[in-house]
Write a protein that holds these residues in place. Structure first.
Motif, short mmCIF file in Angstrom:
data_model
loop_
_atom_site.label_atom_id
_atom_site.label_comp_id
_atom_site.label_asym_id
_atom_site.label_seq_id
_atom_site.Cartn_x
_atom_site.Cartn_y
_atom_site.Cartn_z
N GLY A 1 -77.22 -19.68 -8.03
CA GLY A 1 -76.11 -20.62 -8.11
C GLY A 1 -74.83 -19.99 -7.62
N TRP A 2 -73.72 -20.64 -7.91
CA TRP A 2 -72.44 -20.23 -7.30
C TRP A 2 -71.34 -20.15 -8.33
CZ3 TRP A 2 -74.65 -18.99 -3.05
CH2 TRP A 2 -75.73 -19.76 -2.59
N ASP A 3 -70.69 -19.04 -8.32
CA ASP A 3 -69.53 -18.82 -9.17
C ASP A 3 -68.34 -19.34 -8.39
OD1 ASP A 3 -67.96 -17.94 -11.20
OD2 ASP A 3 -68.01 -15.83 -10.63
N ALA A 4 -68.13 -20.66 -8.43
CA ALA A 4 -67.40 -21.29 -7.34
C ALA A 4 -65.91 -21.49 -7.58
CB ALA A 4 -68.03 -22.64 -7.03
N PHE A 5 -65.46 -21.40 -8.84
CA PHE A 5 -64.01 -21.43 -9.04
C PHE A 5 -63.47 -20.05 -8.72
CE2 PHE A 5 -64.50 -25.03 -12.24
CZ PHE A 5 -63.78 -25.94 -11.47
N GLY A 6 -62.27 -20.00 -8.17
CA GLY A 6 -61.74 -18.67 -7.91
C GLY A 6 -60.52 -18.69 -7.03
N LEU A 7 -59.82 -17.62 -7.05
CA LEU A 7 -58.53 -17.54 -6.39
C LEU A 7 -58.57 -17.66 -4.87
CD1 LEU A 7 -55.63 -17.36 -7.11
CD2 LEU A 7 -55.79 -14.88 -7.07
N PRO A 8 -59.51 -16.99 -4.18
CA PRO A 8 -59.44 -17.04 -2.71
C PRO A 8 -59.45 -18.46 -2.15
CG PRO A 8 -60.95 -15.32 -3.39
CD PRO A 8 -60.55 -16.06 -4.63
N ALA A 9 -60.28 -19.34 -2.71
CA ALA A 9 -60.32 -20.72 -2.21
C ALA A 9 -58.98 -21.39 -2.44
CB ALA A 9 -61.43 -21.51 -2.90
N GLU A 10 -58.36 -21.10 -3.58
CA GLU A 10 -57.07 -21.70 -3.87
C GLU A 10 -55.99 -21.17 -2.93
OE1 GLU A 10 -56.01 -22.21 -8.01
OE2 GLU A 10 -54.01 -21.42 -7.55
N GLN A 11 -56.04 -19.88 -2.65
CA GLN A 11 -55.04 -19.31 -1.76
C GLN A 11 -55.20 -19.81 -0.33
OE1 GLN A 11 -55.50 -15.20 -2.81
NE2 GLN A 11 -53.60 -15.27 -3.98
N TYR A 12 -56.46 -19.98 0.04
CA TYR A 12 -56.74 -20.56 1.35
C TYR A 12 -56.17 -21.98 1.41
CZ TYR A 12 -59.42 -21.85 5.49
OH TYR A 12 -59.78 -22.26 6.75
N ALA A 13 -56.31 -22.69 0.29
CA ALA A 13 -55.78 -24.05 0.21
C ALA A 13 -54.26 -24.04 0.35
CB ALA A 13 -56.19 -24.69 -1.11
N ILE A 14 -53.63 -23.06 -0.27
CA ILE A 14 -52.17 -22.97 -0.19
C ILE A 14 -51.75 -22.74 1.27
CG2 ILE A 14 -50.19 -21.55 -0.83
CD1 ILE A 14 -51.66 -21.11 -3.56
N ARG A 15 -52.48 -21.90 1.97
CA ARG A 15 -52.11 -21.60 3.35
C ARG A 15 -52.38 -22.77 4.29
NH1 ARG A 15 -54.72 -16.81 2.51
NH2 ARG A 15 -56.43 -17.40 3.88
N THR A 16 -53.49 -23.46 4.10
CA THR A 16 -53.92 -24.44 5.09
C THR A 16 -53.80 -25.88 4.62
OG1 THR A 16 -56.18 -24.44 4.25
CG2 THR A 16 -55.64 -22.80 5.93
#
Length: 932
Positions: free
Chosen positions: A88-103
Motif C-alpha cells: 500500500g501507500w503512505d500517501a499523506f505527506g509534505l512533498p506532495a503538499e509542497q509540490y502543490a504550493i509550487r505548481t
RNA sequence: GCCGAUGUGGCGAAAUGGCAGACGCAACGGACUUAAAAUCCGUUGGGCUUAACGGCCCGUGCCGGUUCGAGUCCGGCCAUCGGUACCA
C-alpha cells in the motif's frame, strides 16, 4: 552498435507471466469465511514497510526488502501456508503538499500519479502482492478509520491502577479532559518564521528547516498531544520477547530513556512552596551546593529578586533568541545567571543559591536540578565558571567523618561520577552508593521531602500539524472546549482548496475554507491535521480486511492474520512470566532502520491502546523485525543525484530482466548489511539464470527456444542426488534464516553440476579425485557403491563423449533428469518466479504433472540418506597443521583413525624426533597429532 | 563524549571452535569464430623452493589470552560507518 542479444527471452516471458498473475490472481489471500478458505493451513503474514510514493519513483534500495519478503511469501505459499503479503501507500505527506504550493496542482492528483508509477514499477519486478488489498492512507475509505481510531484514543484514558487504557467513562475524577490519551496543550513547537509554518522534528536539521535552510525557533502553540508517556513502561517491557534486532530494541529503550531516582523537594526560606528536582543520585544530596532552574521554568518569575531581575530577563531573552542550532553548538559552554533567591538543602539545611541556566531543560524531569558539582560533570563545569562551592560526598573507599566537618581544603579537580561510598553525609556516611540511595530516599519520604520516582526521556507525542495534506481531526470546538464529532460523520474529508500555502500566522491552511470550518452556529472545526505517522500506525491492521466498511478491521480477520502462529525459524520465546500480549502479530516485517524509533514506537503505542480497549487480539504488532541494509552506488557512496550514481531498477530490468534483478539484489550479500551495487555482479547472476534456462531449453536452427532433447525421465545419478538434496536442504534453511545470498550460491552449484559433464558425473562435491586415494578412471567412483541401472546408463552415453562433443550435440549426448529439474525450479521459484514458471510450463508440455502450475507445487523435502557419503576425506594434522588427507569409510572409528594417523608417512615425517603427547580424533572431521 | 554495527583475496562475499576464501565479479590463458560478442574449459591470497610432480612458510584490522586447534570464544586497543547528544 547493435542491441545485445538476450541470453534468454526474459523480455517476452516476464510480461507474459506478470499478465497471467494479473488475470488469475494466484497470490490472492483468502480470509476466514471466504469461499475456498482452508483453515487447516497455517497463516503467515509477511509485510514490507509501505513506501511514501515520492515523485522520483523507486530506487534500488526499496526492492531489496521487498524482494526478501516476496521470496519468503512465495516460499511460505509453496510450504502450504495461507500467506498475507500486501502492499500500500503512505500517501499523506509534505512533498506532495509542497509540490502543490509550487505548481497549484492538487496533492491528490500528484499523489495519484506517483502511486500509479510506483505500482507499475513494483509490478514490473514481479512481486506476488495481493493487489486486491492495496490501500492508500490518503483515501477516505482508509482515513475514515484513522479518524475513528483517533476518537477511540480521545475517548480513553490510562488507568494507573490497571496500567491499561480504558474508556474515559471509567474515570472518576472531576476533569476528564486532564487525563484523556489525546489532549490539547500549549507546548513549544518548531516555528520557522521564514516559512511561516510549524515543522516536525524530522523536518528540522541542525536547527534549520530541511527545506530552505531557514532558522527554526521554539515557540509555544496550542497543540494536540497523545499521551504515549503513559505507556512508557509497557513499551519497554513488552519489547523484550520480540524477535527484533537487539540494536533496534536498544534504540527504543534509549529513546524511552527510563531512569530511576528520586524527586526531592527543596523548600524556599523566603517564599511559599518548594522546588522539586529529579535526581538519579539522591545519595549526593549533601553535595548539592546550588540549584538551577530552566530559563523557561515559570517559577523563575516569582523567585527572581529585584536586583537580579534585569540580568535574569536579559538572559531569558538571550536564550529564547537562540536557535536550536546555536544551543547545540554551544552545548559545551555553560552559562547562567543567579536569580538572587535561595533554597534550603533538605538534609543539611544549608541556604543554597538558585540560578537559571540553559543547560537545564524544561522538558525533562521538573525543569529544575540540584547542582552537585563534585559528582556531575555539567554541574562541575558550571560551578567552576561561577565559583560555586564544590563539596565531595562520594569517595572510592569508605571514609567516615566524625562530626561532619567540611571536606577537603582543596576542591576536587574533576567530577567523579562513579559509584563509591558516601562521605561528609551524616545520614548515610560510609554506605555504598546503592544503599545510600535507598536510605536517603526512605528518609526523604519519611520527612515528606521527596520520594522514589522514575523518569522517562520520552515525551508525549505532538500529534497536530498545520498542514493541508493530512487527516483532519474529527473534533469541533464549542465555547472554547473540544468535543468529538459523531462517528457517523466519518470520514471527515478536508475541504477543497486552491491555496495550500501556510497562512504565515501559524494558523493552519484549513482556516481558509470558511464554509467547512463552520460546523454549526455554535461550533467550529479543528483546523489542524494529523501527522504523516498516523496512517502508518495501523495500516498493517487494515491489510487484514481492507474493504470492511463496518469496522476498521473485522474481528475474525484480525484474529486470524494477527494471531500467533508458529513460524519456523523463530527462536522460541524465552521462559518467564507470560507477556501481556499473546505473541501474535505480523510474522515478518522488513524495512529500513530509519524507522527504528518513531514509526515502530508509534505503531506499538496505537496497538496497545486498541488492544486494551478490546479491539485487537494482541498487544504487539510486529513479532519479527528485520532491517535491510542500505545499497550504495557503484562508487561506494550513498546513491544520490549529486553523485550521479543512482540506479533505476527499470533500467536494470530492461537489460537483464526482473528475475536477474531480484536475484542480484539478494546475491549481493547479507540482507542486513550495507553493500555497493555492481552492474557486472548483475551480469554474473544473469549468466546463472541463463545457464539454468539452457539446462532445460535449446535453440533450434530457426533460433527458437525448444525444450532440450537431453531432458528425459531418467533417474538421477547418486552424485546428482547428492547435489539435489544438499540444495533442498541449504535453500530451505537459508530462506528461513533470510540468508538469500548463500541460497543462491547453492543453486549455482546445482546448475553448474548439471551443466558441466565434468562436474556432475564424476565429481560431485566431496567426491573429487583424491591423489593417492587409488581412483581408477575419474568418472567411476568405487563400483562397490552399488549404482542403479539408470545412472549406469547415463554414464554409458556420457562417459565416452568428450565434453566438447556433448555441447556440440546436446540432444542425446547426455540426459538431464526431469525430476532434478523440477526440484530446482521449485527451489528457484521464489527468487526467479518468471523464469521458473515458464520452464515449468514448458516441461509440463512434454512431461505432464498435476497440478500444472508451479505456484501450486509443494516445497520439496530433502532426504538425509542422499547426503551421506560412503567415504570421506579426513585431514591429518600435526600440531594443528594439515600434513595429509586420507579417505576413509564414513564408519571409521576413532581407534581406526588414530591408527591410520600413526601409520601415515607424512605424520611420521613431521613428528619425527618428537614425542607424541596426545592424538585428538574427531570422527568424520579430523585427526590432530600433538607432539613436541 | 556515549551507544551500536563493521573490519577476511584486486572486488562483493562464504565458513555448528575443526582443511580460510564456497559462490560470484574482475583478471589471465585456452577452445569455438575470418574476427568479435556470446558460450564453454582452465588458472587466480602472498612469499619461498623444485627440471617437474610436488614441498615449505606466512596470511581473516592490531596486541594479548583460553584451547590439541581461534576468522569464530575472552580481555585490551585501532580504524571506518551509522545513531545520539547538556536527559540531571
Amino acid at each position: 552498435m547493435s542491441e545485445r542479444r538476450k541470453p534468454y527471452p526474459f523480455d517476452l516471458l516476464e510480461p507474459k507471466w506478470q499478465n497471467l498473475w494479473e488475470e488469475r490472481r494466484p497470490f490472492r489471500a483468502l480470509n476466514p469465511g471466504d469461499p475456498g478458505f482452508d483453515p487447516a493451513r497455517p497463516k503467515y503474514y509477511v509485510l514490507d514497510m509501505f513506501p511514501y510514493p515520492s515523485g522520483t519513483g523507486l530506487h534500488v534500495g526499496h526492492p531489496e526488502g521487498y524482494t526478501a519478503t516476496d521470496i519468503v511469501a512465495r516460499y511460505k505459499r509453496l510450504r502450504g501456508c495461507n500467506v498475507l503479503h500486501p502492499m500500500g501507500w503512505d500517501a499523506f505527506g509534505l512533498p506532495a503538499e509542497q509540490y502543490a504550493i509550487r505548481t497549484g496542482q492538487h496533492p491528490e492528483i500528484t499523489t495519484r500519479e506517483n502511486i500509479a508509477r510506483f505500482r507499475t514499477q513494483l509490478k514490473r519486478i514481479g512481486f506476488s502482492y495481493d493487489w486486491e488489498r492495496e490501500i492508500s492512507t490518503a483515501s477516505p475509505e482508509f482515513y475514515r478509520w484513522t479518524q475513528w481510531i483517533f476518537l477511540q484514543i480521545y475517548h480513553s484514558w490510562f488507568n494507573p491502577e490497571t496500567q491499561r487504557a480504558e474508556p474515559i467513562a471509567t474515570y472518576r475524577g472531576a476533569d476528564p479532559d486532564s487525563v484523556r490519551l489525546a489532549y490539547v496543550a500549549e507546548v513549544p513547537v518548531n516555528w520557522c518564521p521564514e516559512l511561516g509554518t510549524v515543522l516536525a522534528n524530522e523536518e528540522v536539521i541542525d536547527g534549520k528547516s530541511e527545506v530552505g535552510g531557514f532558522p527554526v525557533v521554539k515557540r509555544p502553540m496550542r497543540q494536540w498531544m497523545l499521551r504515549i508517556t503513559a505507556f512508557a513502561e509497557r513499551l519497554i517491557d513488552e519489547l523484550e520477547p520480540l524477535d527484533w534486532p537487539e540494536g533496534i530494541k536498544l534504540l527504543q529503550r534509549n529513546w524511552i530513556g527510563k531512569s530511576e531516582g528520586a524527586e526531592v523537594r527543596f523548600t524556599l526560606p523566603d517564599h511559599d512552596g518548594a522546588i522539586a528536582v529529579f535526581t538519579t543520585r539522591p545519595d549526593t544530596l549533601y553535595g548539592a551546593t546550588y540549584m538551577v532552574l530552566a530559563p523557561e521554568n515559570p517559577l523563575v518569575e516569582q523567585l527572581t529578586t529585584n536586583e537580579q531581575r534585569p540580568a535574569v530577563d536579559a538572559y531569558k531573552a538571550q536564550v529564547a533568541a537562540k536557535s536550536d542550532l546555536e544551543r547545540t553548538d554551544l552545548a559545551k559552554d555553560k552559562s547562567g545567571v543567579a536569580t538572587g533567591a535561595f533554597a534550603l538543602n533538605p538534609v543539611s539545611g544549608e541556604r543554597i543559591p538558585i540560578w537559571i541556566a540553559d543547560y537545564v531543560l524544561m522538558g525533562y524531569g521538573t525543569g529544575a536540578i540540584m547542582g552537585v558539582p563534585a559528582h556531575d560533570e555539567r554541574d562541575f563545569e558550571f560551578a567552576q565558571k561561577y565559583h560555586l562551592p564544590i563539596r565531595e560526598v562520594v569517595a572510592e573507599t569508605p571514609r567516615t567523618t566524625e562530626g561532619g566537618e567540611l571536606p577537603c581544603a582543596m576542591p576536587p579537580l574533576i567530577a567523579t561520577t562513579g559509584d563509591g561510598f558516601a562521605i561528609n553525609s551524616p545520614l548515610i556516611d560510609g554506605l555504598p552508593t546503592a544503599e545510600a540511595k535507598q536510605r536517603i530516599t526512605a528518609w526523604l519520604a519519611d520527612q515528606g521531602l521527596g520520594r522514589g520516582t522514575i523518569n522517562y526521556k520520552l515525551r508525549d507525542w505532538l500529534f497536530s500539524r498545520q498542514r493541508y495534506w493530512g487527516e483532519p481531526f474529527p473534533i469541533i470546538w464549542r465555547e472554547g472546549k473540544h468535543e468529538a464529532i459523531p462517528e457517523n460523520e466519518l470520514p471527515l474529508v478536508p475541504p477543497p482548496l486552491d491555496d495550500f500555502k501556510p497562512t504565515g500566522t501559524g494558523e493552519p491552511p484549513l482556516a481558509r475554507a470558511k464554509e467547512w470550518v463552520r460546523y454549526s452556529d455554535a461550533a467550529t472545526r479543528e483546523l489542524n491535521t494529523m501527522p504523516q505517522w498516523a496512517g502508518s500506525c495501523w495500516y498493517y491492521l487494515r491489510f487484514c480486511d481492507p474493504a470492511n466498511d463496518q469496522r476498521f478491521v473485522g474481528k475474525e480477520a484480525e484474529r486470524y492474520w494477527m494471531g500467533s502462529s508458529e513460524s519456523p525459524g523463530r527462536a522460541p520465546l524465552a521462559p518467564g512470566p507470560a507477556p501481556r500480549f499473546r505473541g501474535g502479530g505480523v510474522d515478518l516485517y522488513i524495512g529500513g532502520t530509519e524507522h527504528a524509533v518513531l514509526h515502530l514506537l508509534y505503531a506499538r503505542f496505537w496497538q496497545k491502546v486498541l488492544f486494551d480497549l478490546g479491539h485487537l487480539s494482541t498487544g504487539e504488532p510486529f513479532q519479527r523485525l528485520v532491517n535491510q541494509g542500505i545499497i550504495l552506488g557503484e562508487d561506494g557512496r550513498k546513491m544520490s543525484k549529486r553523485w550521479g550514481n543512482v540506479i533505476d531498477p527499470l533500467d536494470v530490468i530492461a537489460e537483464y530482466g526482473a528475475d536477474a534483478f531480484r536475484c542480484y539484489e539478494m546475491f549481493m550479500g547479507p540482507l542486513e548489511q550495507m553493500k555497493p551495487w555492481s552492474m557486472t555482479g548483475v551480469e554474473g547472476v544473469a549468466r546463472f539464470l541463463a545457464r539454468a534456462w539452457r539446462l532445460v531449453m535449446e535453440e533450434n536452427q530457426a533460433g527458437e527456444w525448444m525444450l532440450s532433447e537431453s531432458v528425459a525421465e531418467v533417474e538421477p545419478t547418486r552424485a546428482q542426488l547428492k547435489v539435489i538434496h544438499a540444495t533442498i536442504k541449504k535453500v530451505s534453511e537459508d530462506i528461513e534464516a533470510l540468508s538469500f545470498n548463500t541460497a543462491i550460491a547453492q543453486m549455482m552449484i546445482f546448475v553448474n553440476a548439471f551443466t558441466s559433464p565434468g562436474r556432475t558425473a564424476s565429481a560431485g562435491p566431496g567426491s573429487a579425485p583424491v591423489p593417492g586415494a587409488g581412483f581408477g578412471v575419474p568418472p567411476k567412483q568405487s563400483s562397490a557403491v552399488g549404482e542403479d541401472a539408470e545412472s549406469a546408463q547415463v554414464r554409458e552415453s556420457g562417459t565416452p563423449a568428450p565434453a566438447r562433443e556433448t555441447r556440440a550435440l546436446p540432444g542425446g549426448a547426455r540426459s538431464v533428469p526431469v525430476a532434478a529439474l523440477r526440484t530446482l525450479l521449485v527451489l528457484l521459484n521464489p527468487f526467479a518466479p518468471h523464469l521458473t514458471s515458464e520452464l515449468w510450463e514448458t516441461l509440463g508440455r512434454r512431461f505432464p504433472v498435476e497440478p500444472a502450475e508451479i505456484t501450486n507445487q509443494r516445497w520439496p523435502e530433502y532426504r538425509a540418506e542422499f547426503l551421506i557419503e560412503d567415504e570421506i576425506e579426513i585431514p591429518l594434522q600435526v600440531n594443528g597443521k594439515v600434513r595429509d588427507r586420507i579417505t576413509v569409510p564414513i564408519t571409521a572409528t576413532s581407534a581406526e583413525l588414530e591408527a591410520l594417523a600413526r601409520a601415515n608417512v607424512r605424520v611420521q615425517e613431521f613428528s619425527a624426533g618428537l614425542t607424541i603427547r596426545k592424538i585428538i580424533v574427531i570422527p568424520k572431521r579430523l585427526v590432530n597429532v600433538v607432539a613436541n
